[in-house]
Design an enzyme around this catalytic site. Sequence first.
Site, mmCIF file in Angstrom:
data_model
loop_
_atom_site.group_PDB
_atom_site.id
_atom_site.type_symbol
_atom_site.label_atom_id
_atom_site.label_comp_id
_atom_site.label_asym_id
_atom_site.label_seq_id
_atom_site.Cartn_x
_atom_site.Cartn_y
_atom_site.Cartn_z
ATOM 1 N N LYS A 13 0.840 -1.196 0.000
ATOM 2 C CA LYS A 13 0.000 0.000 0.000
ATOM 3 C C LYS A 13 0.870 1.240 0.000
ATOM 4 O O LYS A 13 2.034 1.208 0.408
ATOM 5 C CB LYS A 13 -0.929 0.005 1.226
ATOM 6 C CG LYS A 13 -0.302 0.496 2.529
ATOM 7 C CD LYS A 13 -0.550 1.978 2.730
ATOM 8 C CE LYS A 13 0.091 2.523 3.987
ATOM 9 N NZ LYS A 13 1.549 2.451 4.063
ATOM 10 N N LEU A 121 5.418 -13.856 16.602
ATOM 11 C CA LEU A 121 5.176 -14.640 17.809
ATOM 12 C C LEU A 121 3.912 -14.178 18.531
ATOM 13 O O LEU A 121 3.138 -14.998 19.040
ATOM 14 C CB LEU A 121 6.383 -14.532 18.753
ATOM 15 C CG LEU A 121 7.575 -15.433 18.443
ATOM 16 C CD1 LEU A 121 8.730 -15.102 19.371
ATOM 17 C CD2 LEU A 121 7.190 -16.904 18.560
ATOM 18 N N ASP A 160 -2.490 1.033 7.328
ATOM 19 C CA ASP A 160 -1.749 -0.018 6.626
ATOM 20 C C ASP A 160 -2.509 -1.337 6.614
ATOM 21 O O ASP A 160 -2.704 -1.956 5.562
ATOM 22 C CB ASP A 160 -0.377 -0.225 7.281
ATOM 23 C CG ASP A 160 0.564 0.931 7.017
ATOM 24 O OD1 ASP A 160 0.106 1.977 6.526
ATOM 25 O OD2 ASP A 160 1.754 0.791 7.309
#
Length: 352
Positions: A13, A121, A160
């Site tokens: 983007k 994680l 985003d």
Amino acid sequence: MLSEVLLVSAPGKVILHGEHAVVHGKAALAVALNLRTFLRLQPRSNGKVSLNLPNTGIKQAWDVARLQLLDTSFLDKYREEKPEQGDIPAPTAEQVEKLKEVAGFPVDCATTEHLAVLAFLYLYLSICRKQRWTGEDLELINRWAFQGERVIHGNPSGVDNAVSTWGGALRYQQGKISPLKRPPPLKILLTNTKVPRSTKALVAGVRSRLTKFPEIVAPLLTSIDAISVECERVLGEMATDPVPEQYLVLEELIDMNQHHLNALGVGHASLDRLCQVTTARGLHSKLTGAGGGGCGITLLKPDLERLEVEATKQALTDCGFDCWETNIGAPGVSTHSAASLDTHVQQALDGL
């Protein structure tokens, strides 16, 4: 349990207008690009979960049994800072420190590569603890992606993850997403100056400048907001009745916004050089994203000669930059079969 290879992708983007102003409640226009990141998940029989990010040199593995024995109760302790994000947990600084222990990282690690592993994680441990995970739900994907962004960027705007999840083009303001209907297929150059920068530091710098010079910086943010609104209006017109004059307006808006962003203190010599190279060829460019280096975009008008496009790309490459030609408005998160991928993408995936 994953029983077969799962291949998904999400678009890159860029922000057309609204960088930094969006953090202060103004509008931003973000668009998905036809440049995609592919993720291949495949079952393994060695009892390990592996993370391989070849573009960043990251390759790590953990024993699944060890991860399952971890006391992950620390992931339940979170503060809900943005109610509009629903019941998805927001990572805290304390949780990030715990994740560093899991990853075996030093306490003071802060590189992008380290943060990428911590984001993985966090999402892996959080999602795998859920009994009913529906990965096809785009809203959940968007919410989880937002929390992953928080691990890396601290207090992101949400632009985003939203545009990469939904694709197309959208207006984002104070957590509210408004998709743009049928964005015109604008072509752009996306140029990476390869100058590293810290989004956190740049956002903090703008906030500091706003505090120090409120009567100067606040009007700049308001003006950037007006540029975003005007650009949205023009794009709407172009979707139904495109005329050459509209490209001239878009070029003016690009120039004005670039000057505003420099005034906010988020410019960089590399971005100035990018603008100089393209201006010399009658093209118009601005930084996209946080600034301070990073990437810039250049608008390509439809009547631009092919040789001129290639010459511009070569000139930017000669500056030491990476340059890609692409178009805006790509689809969002997608699943793929191996047969649907072109040879180039398939070869890249085979190397993972």
